[in-house]
Write an enzyme that holds these catalytic residues in place. Structure first.
Site, PDB file in Angstrom:
ATOM      1  N   GLN A  33       0.819  -1.201   0.000  1.00  0.00           N
ATOM      2  CA  GLN A  33       0.000   0.000   0.000  1.00  0.00           C
ATOM      3  C   GLN A  33       0.858   1.257   0.000  1.00  0.00           C
ATOM      4  OE1 GLN A  33      -2.346  -0.121   3.596  1.00  0.00           O
ATOM      5  NE2 GLN A  33      -0.697   0.674   4.855  1.00  0.00           N
ATOM      6  N   HIS A  64     -19.916  10.870   7.456  1.00  0.00           N
ATOM      7  CA  HIS A  64     -20.148  10.106   8.678  1.00  0.00           C
ATOM      8  C   HIS A  64     -21.516  10.373   9.290  1.00  0.00           C
ATOM      9  CE1 HIS A  64     -15.657   9.953   8.364  1.00  0.00           C
ATOM     10  NE2 HIS A  64     -15.958   8.679   8.556  1.00  0.00           N
ATOM     11  N   ASP A  88     -10.593   5.212  11.452  1.00  0.00           N
ATOM     12  CA  ASP A  88     -10.279   6.603  11.789  1.00  0.00           C
ATOM     13  C   ASP A  88     -11.111   7.116  12.960  1.00  0.00           C
ATOM     14  OD1 ASP A  88     -12.804   7.548  10.739  1.00  0.00           O
ATOM     15  OD2 ASP A  88     -11.937   7.510   8.736  1.00  0.00           O
ATOM     16  N   GLU A 108     -11.949  -4.045  12.668  1.00  0.00           N
ATOM     17  CA  GLU A 108     -10.907  -3.433  11.848  1.00  0.00           C
ATOM     18  C   GLU A 108      -9.844  -4.488  11.575  1.00  0.00           C
ATOM     19  OE1 GLU A 108      -8.849  -1.556   9.528  1.00  0.00           O
ATOM     20  OE2 GLU A 108     -10.382  -0.209  10.356  1.00  0.00           O
ATOM     21  N   ASP A 140     -10.878  -9.866  10.046  1.00  0.00           N
ATOM     22  CA  ASP A 140     -11.397  -9.610   8.706  1.00  0.00           C
ATOM     23  C   ASP A 140     -12.916  -9.483   8.789  1.00  0.00           C
ATOM     24  OD1 ASP A 140     -11.304  -9.813   5.636  1.00  0.00           O
ATOM     25  OD2 ASP A 140     -12.628 -11.462   6.207  1.00  0.00           O
ATOM     26  N   ASP A 158     -18.105   0.671   6.541  1.00  0.00           N
ATOM     27  CA  ASP A 158     -17.302   1.838   6.164  1.00  0.00           C
ATOM     28  C   ASP A 158     -16.110   1.345   5.357  1.00  0.00           C
ATOM     29  OD1 ASP A 158     -16.205   4.339   5.969  1.00  0.00           O
ATOM     30  OD2 ASP A 158     -15.495   4.423   8.039  1.00  0.00           O
ATOM     31  N   CYS A 159     -16.410   0.837   4.172  1.00  0.00           N
ATOM     32  CA  CYS A 159     -15.411   0.168   3.346  1.00  0.00           C
ATOM     33  C   CYS A 159     -14.751   1.141   2.375  1.00  0.00           C
ATOM     34  CB  CYS A 159     -16.065  -0.971   2.571  1.00  0.00           C
ATOM     35  SG  CYS A 159     -17.632  -0.504   1.781  1.00  0.00           S
ATOM     36  N   ASP A 161     -13.050   1.549  -1.615  1.00  0.00           N
ATOM     37  CA  ASP A 161     -13.576   1.123  -2.914  1.00  0.00           C
ATOM     38  C   ASP A 161     -13.309  -0.372  -3.118  1.00  0.00           C
ATOM     39  OD1 ASP A 161     -14.674   3.527  -4.144  1.00  0.00           O
ATOM     40  OD2 ASP A 161     -12.635   4.305  -4.032  1.00  0.00           O
ATOM     41  N   PRO A 165      -7.744  -4.534  -0.663  1.00  0.00           N
ATOM     42  CA  PRO A 165      -8.274  -5.096   0.587  1.00  0.00           C
ATOM     43  C   PRO A 165      -9.772  -4.885   0.774  1.00  0.00           C
ATOM     44  CG  PRO A 165      -6.245  -3.865   0.980  1.00  0.00           C
ATOM     45  CD  PRO A 165      -6.649  -3.584  -0.436  1.00  0.00           C
TER      46      PRO A 165
END
EC number: 2.5.1.16
Length: 288
Positions: A33, A64, A88, A108, A140, A158-159, A161, A165
């Site tokens: 990444q 949000h 976040d 997460e 996961d 809250d994925c 695109d 991952p």
């Protein structure tokens, strides 16, 4: 005067957007990444992953607020909420504002993302990680929803695109797992990109979710950072009435909640489900 460095988004090949970089706070590029957080005079702190903006301090509240308050106020009495992703902390921040919620579980995949965002995006979580109702699970998302014995009233995905991952959070296996651990009448929502540019993603989600839920649709919000049109959110439930509640009902719940929002309000809630004709036509053309 020296010319400022620019950061260019690479989500689309033929066009895009750029940000002036006032100060790079963090940049790590590995084989897996490319993560960067930088400061911009217009948008505050900006976090981008693999060339795509994930969030900014300036407009994150729109995203949000719409992903939390729409399903929670439509549900009306949600006690147990599951957040998939959201490291976040901003989604958690908004859910904690609902005092009737008894438990908030966040799944997460990366244990380091929470501490990382605590350091570099403190305004996003605003102390919500310390809420006694909050539980962090490192796992996961697909595995969790298919294995957990817990059940939830609202699930918020809250994925990122559907590439890399984040791709697994747009699969039938994930949607089936979410249906499995939703309480009767529960609501599932997920971000589904900017529909004008990513219409196939919305249609794919619609097809897959329709296998598991009786009422599947979308709602929208205008978020400047996610350029190219209106941001689309997937909506799925087996309670067909929840998507069609009157503004008056939402208004009563909103007032009772004591929420003070910067974007969301009951009129926006109702209007968000009004979809452009091209999307209505695309969904209507799908086999039932």
């Amino acid at each position: 005067m020296a010319e400022k460095k620019q950061w260019h988004e690479t989500l689309h090949d033929q066009f895009g957007q750029y940000f002036a970089v006032d100060n790079v706070l963090y940049h790590e590029k590995t084989d897996h990444q490319d993560l960067i957080i930088f400061e911009n005079a217009a948008f505050g702190r900006v976090m981008a992953l693999d060339g795509v903006v994930q969030t900014t301090e300036r407009d994150e509240f729109i995203y949000h607020e719409m992903m939390t308050h729409v399903p929670l106020l439509a549900h009306g009495h949600a006690k147990h909420v599951l957040i998939i992703g959201g490291g976040d902390g901003a989604m958690l921040r908004e859910v904690t504002r609902h005092k009737n919620v008894e438990s908030i579980t966040m799944v997460e995949i990366d244990a380091g993302i929470v501490s990382f965002c605590r350091q570099y995006l403190p305004n996003h979580n605003a102390g919500s990680y310390d809420d006694p109702r909050f539980k962090l699970v490192i796992d996961d998302g697909v595995n969790f929803v298919n294995q957990t014995s817990q059940t939830f009233d609202v699930i918020i995905s809250d994925c990122t695109d559907p590439i890399g991952p984040g791709e697994s959070l747009f699969t039938s296996a994930f949607y089936e797992g979410c249906k499995r651990c939703l309480n009767p009448g529960g609501i599932f929502v997920a971000q589904n990109g900017v529909c004008f540019l990513q219409q196939e993603e919305a249609i794919d989600s619609y097809r897959k979710l329709s296998h598991y839920f009786s009422d599947v649709g979308f709602y929208q919000a205008a978020i400047p950072t996610y350029y190219g049109g209106i941001m689309t959110f997937a909506w799925a439930t087996d309670n067909d009435a929840l998507r069609h509640l009157s503004t008056e009902i939402i208004q009563a719940r909103f007032l009772a909640s004591g929420l003070k929002c910067r974007y969301y309000n009951p009129a926006i809630h109702t209007a968000a489900f009004a979809l452009p004709q091209y999307l209505q036509d695309a969904l209507a053309s799908q086999p039932s």
